[in-house]
Design an enzyme around this catalytic site. Structure first.
Site, PDB file in Angstrom:
ATOM      1  N   GLY A 127      62.518 -10.228 -10.421  1.00 25.33           N
ATOM      2  CA  GLY A 127      63.919 -10.380 -10.027  1.00 25.33           C
ATOM      3  C   GLY A 127      64.182  -9.678  -8.708  1.00 25.33           C
ATOM      4  O   GLY A 127      64.731  -8.575  -8.677  1.00 25.33           O
ATOM      5  N   TYR A 128      63.754 -10.288  -7.628  1.00 23.42           N
ATOM      6  CA  TYR A 128      63.938  -9.694  -6.290  1.00 23.42           C
ATOM      7  C   TYR A 128      64.991 -10.474  -5.489  1.00 23.42           C
ATOM      8  O   TYR A 128      66.068 -10.006  -5.222  1.00 23.42           O
ATOM      9  CB  TYR A 128      62.612  -9.706  -5.519  1.00 23.42           C
ATOM     10  CG  TYR A 128      61.725  -8.499  -5.747  1.00 23.42           C
ATOM     11  CD1 TYR A 128      61.795  -7.744  -6.909  1.00 23.42           C
ATOM     12  CD2 TYR A 128      60.778  -8.128  -4.792  1.00 23.42           C
ATOM     13  CE1 TYR A 128      60.960  -6.656  -7.118  1.00 23.42           C
ATOM     14  CE2 TYR A 128      59.945  -7.031  -4.986  1.00 23.42           C
ATOM     15  CZ  TYR A 128      60.041  -6.305  -6.148  1.00 23.42           C
ATOM     16  OH  TYR A 128      59.203  -5.238  -6.329  1.00 23.42           O
ATOM     17  N   SER A 129      64.623 -11.714  -5.089  1.00 29.75           N
ATOM     18  CA  SER A 129      65.489 -12.487  -4.196  1.00 29.75           C
ATOM     19  C   SER A 129      66.817 -12.820  -4.859  1.00 29.75           C
ATOM     20  O   SER A 129      66.903 -12.946  -6.080  1.00 29.75           O
ATOM     21  CB  SER A 129      64.802 -13.794  -3.796  1.00 29.75           C
ATOM     22  OG  SER A 129      63.665 -13.544  -3.037  1.00 29.75           O
ATOM     23  N   GLU A 244      46.997  -3.352  -2.563  1.00 36.19           N
ATOM     24  CA  GLU A 244      45.862  -4.232  -2.822  1.00 36.19           C
ATOM     25  C   GLU A 244      46.112  -5.653  -2.347  1.00 36.19           C
ATOM     26  O   GLU A 244      45.926  -6.608  -3.087  1.00 36.19           O
ATOM     27  CB  GLU A 244      45.555  -4.257  -4.333  1.00 36.19           C
ATOM     28  CG  GLU A 244      45.207  -2.917  -4.928  1.00 36.19           C
ATOM     29  CD  GLU A 244      43.973  -2.282  -4.305  1.00 36.19           C
ATOM     30  OE1 GLU A 244      43.358  -2.908  -3.412  1.00 36.19           O
ATOM     31  OE2 GLU A 244      43.656  -1.157  -4.706  1.00 36.19           O
ATOM     32  N   SER A 383      58.276 -14.152   4.448  1.00 39.24           N
ATOM     33  CA  SER A 383      57.928 -15.338   5.228  1.00 39.24           C
ATOM     34  C   SER A 383      57.000 -14.960   6.378  1.00 39.24           C
ATOM     35  O   SER A 383      56.904 -13.792   6.753  1.00 39.24           O
ATOM     36  CB  SER A 383      59.198 -15.977   5.794  1.00 39.24           C
ATOM     37  OG  SER A 383      59.728 -15.146   6.810  1.00 39.24           O
ATOM     38  N   GLU A 385      57.361 -15.395   9.394  1.00 37.28           N
ATOM     39  CA  GLU A 385      58.117 -14.789  10.494  1.00 37.28           C
ATOM     40  C   GLU A 385      58.360 -13.301  10.208  1.00 37.28           C
ATOM     41  O   GLU A 385      58.257 -12.467  11.105  1.00 37.28           O
ATOM     42  CB  GLU A 385      59.444 -15.531  10.686  1.00 37.28           C
ATOM     43  CG  GLU A 385      59.292 -16.935  11.265  1.00 37.28           C
ATOM     44  CD  GLU A 385      58.658 -17.943  10.305  1.00 37.28           C
ATOM     45  OE1 GLU A 385      58.793 -17.757   9.070  1.00 37.28           O
ATOM     46  OE2 GLU A 385      58.014 -18.892  10.769  1.00 37.28           O
TER      47      GLU A 385
END
Lengths: 398, 377
Positions: A127-129, A244, A383, A385
């Site tokens: 549950g990050y974005s 890692e 991403s 970028e």
């Protein structure tokens, strides 16, 4: 300076290869080879087989029940698994939350969760974005307000991969709305069965149900489920990003994809000759081969540095950028190789149990959906970028 | 698997770094006088004193037995400083062939003084009709009494003006049992029938075209009557060295460009704060590191069986050629108009990096080799 593996490493490769030949169920191998989706049972079955052999926590130190492999051994293991069409281990538990728990978790948390990860009792998701926090993850707005021994969590997570199967989610939440951006974030473990958690599928352009939105409405999470101190969640998240990441180039997958592409282009005919002999197509394959050669040596350089005690930080960003670009290129070439046979779309075959009578159709079915699916490689995990900005900042000091 | 340098290699790298740093900057070298034939520069004598001229040759011929990594370290340093001394053309290529092919007398006369820094040699292989193919040689060598007669022409003989002798590849012609094979012949300057016209290459290297009209040589001038395999091996060494040299020059170009971006201010802020320029700089860095990997692959493949060696060497040259051009073009672009001038150091590197592709076979030539030998599995 030399690029050869030691006799012990070569023996280890043989051991892994033998294990895969004898233990990987043929039906699962075939589904992976054809690019068909695996069921949760398939995943768990394979991960149980790895677990029984002591190889599930490939990145884990021996003290926590891992095999204690060197970075070189892990690299060999990944390569052989990809070559044998073994399923990719679902990473969220064993490779993502587990290292965070080992580093920042309490002894109670470690004793409770780590064994459950190793024997596949828990399926974790990430549950990050959030809809408003992608590349700028630290701007996340999901709130966790303290209420006695609980946090009350409200907000929305998204791009939650395989969250539809998960019973646990590790989650970044904002515990202090007044603190500076990164400082007010905490790392929580949320039971997906808690009232107020709901999961909605997001169907991606390949027709697959791989990612989800997760809605959190007044979800009561015990304070004991916080990893690390309140407000230190960003430290956990950052640790994960550098932990890692020697395998981040996906070299084994790229090698397998090139191997598959060459076999395909040798078999498919173009004006009475194998497609691989058509000069324009052949040149594209040759360029991919060169890129793979360079990427392999770069990857080995990073692995050797990690083996010798270095921490691959920003170097792994370079691997991620070039590795994702190469794998995308290979998926593009595979789709092109098929020509008109890349057009038919059989979702019931790819994502269900419907069979295709025509063998060539079955062999070709995954190419176009996979090409579209692989667009994710340069987007997820930071991403490309963002990776370049990391390199600019940390390696080049810009 | 080991990418680290030995203690000796670290010392070699440090010594070279200091030596190169002491040289005049490339943008101030144009005023240096040309050396007369047979003369070597003061820096060349320093190379000799440091053992750098012995380094890449086998101990059995009086060398120090350095390996591909030693050579890579040396060439990277020379490339980083854009050092004009002809380590590749004047020493490595002719010396490597002599080490492989020369008999004891030839070694004593040509190789030993070469390693001692007493003279330089040159290798004439390129012909106008053959582009980069080292085997497609039209220059002919006919038996002539106890010796030979050579006819033909050679292009782009690097360092021929300073060479004590030129090694010339020629096809054995006539009734000879080795007819149609490649021979190599040693021709000192001033030999009747040899005409030399000198010029500079785009990147400032001394080069010559040769015309050979009934050049008659004694038997001792023949280094080999069947040199194809040795030529392949020598070119593998040369290409590995050239790739390492380009990596050194790419690294310097990246360093110069990065420093410029941090220092140069426009719109009230350093250029390095602009994301579009940051990402372009990272792309240069990516090309550098991938090219470095290929140079390492080449350097560590020299003792492999010929097919594997040549495949990797061709792959490395093809890859480094593209990467070098990318770095050169971006370095000019990021320096803006200053990057277009001779006063700007980076322009000298850019010329070297682009012209690098034209030495010992360009990207397309080597890509073709990889394509022809691509395994279908």
């Amino acid at each position: 300076m030399n690029l050869t593996f030691t006799a012990e490493e070569q023996a280890f490769r043989q051991e892994v290869r033998h294990f895969l030949e004898t233990s990987l169920p043929a039906a699962i191998r075939e589904r992976v080879r054809l690019g068909r989706r695996l069921t949760t049972d398939d995943h768990i079955h394979w991960q149980n087989l790895l677990g029984e052999h002591g190889w599930l926590g490939a990145n884990w130190p021996a003290a926590h029940g891992g095999p204690g492999w060197s970075p070189v051994q892990r690299h060999i293991f990944d390569e052989e698994c990809a070559a044998a069409h073994a399923p990719t281990v679902v990473p969220f538990g064993v490779n993502m939350v587990a290292p965070v728990l080992m580093k920042f978790g309490s002894e109670t948390q470690q004793r409770h969760y780590l064994p459950r990860i190793l024997d596949n009792r828990d399926w974790w998701c990430q549950g990050y974005s959030e809809p408003g926090a992608g590349s700028d993850l630290a701007s996340l707005r999901t709130r966790a307000e303290r209420d006695g021994d609980y946090y009350v969590v409200n907000g929305q997570k998204t791009w939650t991969t395989l969250g539809q199967h998960a019973n646990m989610m590790f989650c970044l939440v904002r515990t202090d709305p007044n603190a500076k951006k990164q400082a007010g974030i905490s790392f929580l473990l949320i039971d997906m069965a808690t009232p107020g958690v709901s999961v909605r599928p997001l169907i991606t352009l390949d027709g697959a149900h791989e990612v989800n939105e997760v809605f959190l409405e007044d979800v009561r999470v015990p304070v004991a489920n916080r990893v690390g101190a309140e407000g230190e969640g960003w430290t956990c998240a950052k640790f994960l990003l550098t932990h890692e990441r020697t395998g981040i180039a996906g070299l084994g997958h790229a090698k397998q994809a090139l191997h598959h592409l060459k076999a395909l282009a040798s078999r498919l005919q173009h004006r009475g000759k194998p497609l691989l002999e058509q000069p324009i197509f052949r040149q594209r394959v040759v360029k991919a081969e060169l890129e793979l050669m360079a990427l392999e040596v770069t990857n080995l350089r990073v692995i050797a540095a990690a083996r010798d005690g270095g921490v691959p930080g920003a170097e792994s960003s370079l691997l991620k950028v070039r590795g994702s670009e190469l794998r995308q290129e290979l998926s593009d070439l595979t789709r092109r190789a098929l020509g008109p046979a890349a057009l038919p779309f059989f979702p019931d075959f790819l994502y269900g149990d419907a069979e295709l009578a025509d063998v060539e159709m079955a062999e070709a079915a995954a190419a176009s959906p996979q090409y579209f699916n692989r667009r994710k490689l340069s987007i997820y995990g930071g991403s490309n970028e963002i990776q370049k900005s990391i390199v600019a900042k940390t390696i080049l000091g810009m | 698997m080991d990418f680290s340098y030995s203690d000796e290699q670290r010392m070699l790298a440090e010594t070279l770094e200091r030596l190169v740093a002491d040289q005049p900057a490339p943008e101030r070298r144009a005023s240096q006088p040309d050396l007369a034939a047979g003369q070597c520069s003061p820096l060349w004598h320093t190379f000799a004193e440091l053992g750098l001229l012995h380094m890449p040759f086998d101990e059995s011929v009086g060398g120090l037995g350095g390996d591909g990594t030693d050579l890579m370290i040396t060439m990277q340093a020379l490339g980083h400083g854009l050092v004009p001394e002809p380590y590749l053309a004047g020493l490595l290529l002719p010396g490597d062939l002599l080490a492989r092919l020369a008999d004891a007398d030839q070694r004593a006369r040509w190789l030993t003084p070469l390693l001692e820094g007493e003279h330089q040699l040159a290798l004439a292989w390129q012909e106008s009709s053959a582009r980069y193919d080292i085997h497609a040689i039209a220059t002919s060598a006919q038996r002539h009494g106890n010796g030979w007669r050579l006819d033909g022409s050679k292009q782009l003989v690097m360092g021929a003006d300073a060479a004590a002798a030129i090694l010339v590849t020629a096809r054995i012609a006539g009734e000879h049992p080795d007819a149609d094979r490649l021979g190599i012949f040693l021709i000192p300057p001033g030999t009747p029938g040899l005409t030399r016209s000198d010029y500079r290459t785009m990147d400032g290297q001394p080069a010559s075209d040769l015309i050979l009209e009934s050049v008659t040589l004694d038997g001792q001038a023949c280094l080999s009557e069947n040199a194809a395999a040795a030529l392949d091996a020598t070119f593998a060494v040369g290409i590995a060295a050239l790739c390492a040299q380009a990596v050194g020059a790419m690294q310097s170009s990246c360093e110069q460009t990065l420093a410029f971006l941090k220092e140069r201010r426009q719109f009230g802020t350093p250029l390095s704060t602009f994301q579009t320029l940051q990402h372009r700089m990272v792309d240069m860095h990516l090309h550098l590191e991938q090219a470095r990997s290929m140079a390492i692959l080449a350097a560590t493949s020299l003792d492999r069986p010929a097919p594997e060696r040549d495949y990797r060497i061709a792959a490395a040259k093809a890859y480094c050629g593209e990467a070098a051009r990318f770095v050169a073009e971006q370095a000019i672009q990021l320096h803006g108009a200053m990057g277009m001038t001779e006063e700007c150091l980076v322009s000298h590197y850019a010329k070297h990096l682009v012209m690098f592709d034209h030495y010992l076979g360009d990207s397309d030539y080597h890509l073709e080799y990889v394509s022809e030998h691509l395994s279908a599995a």
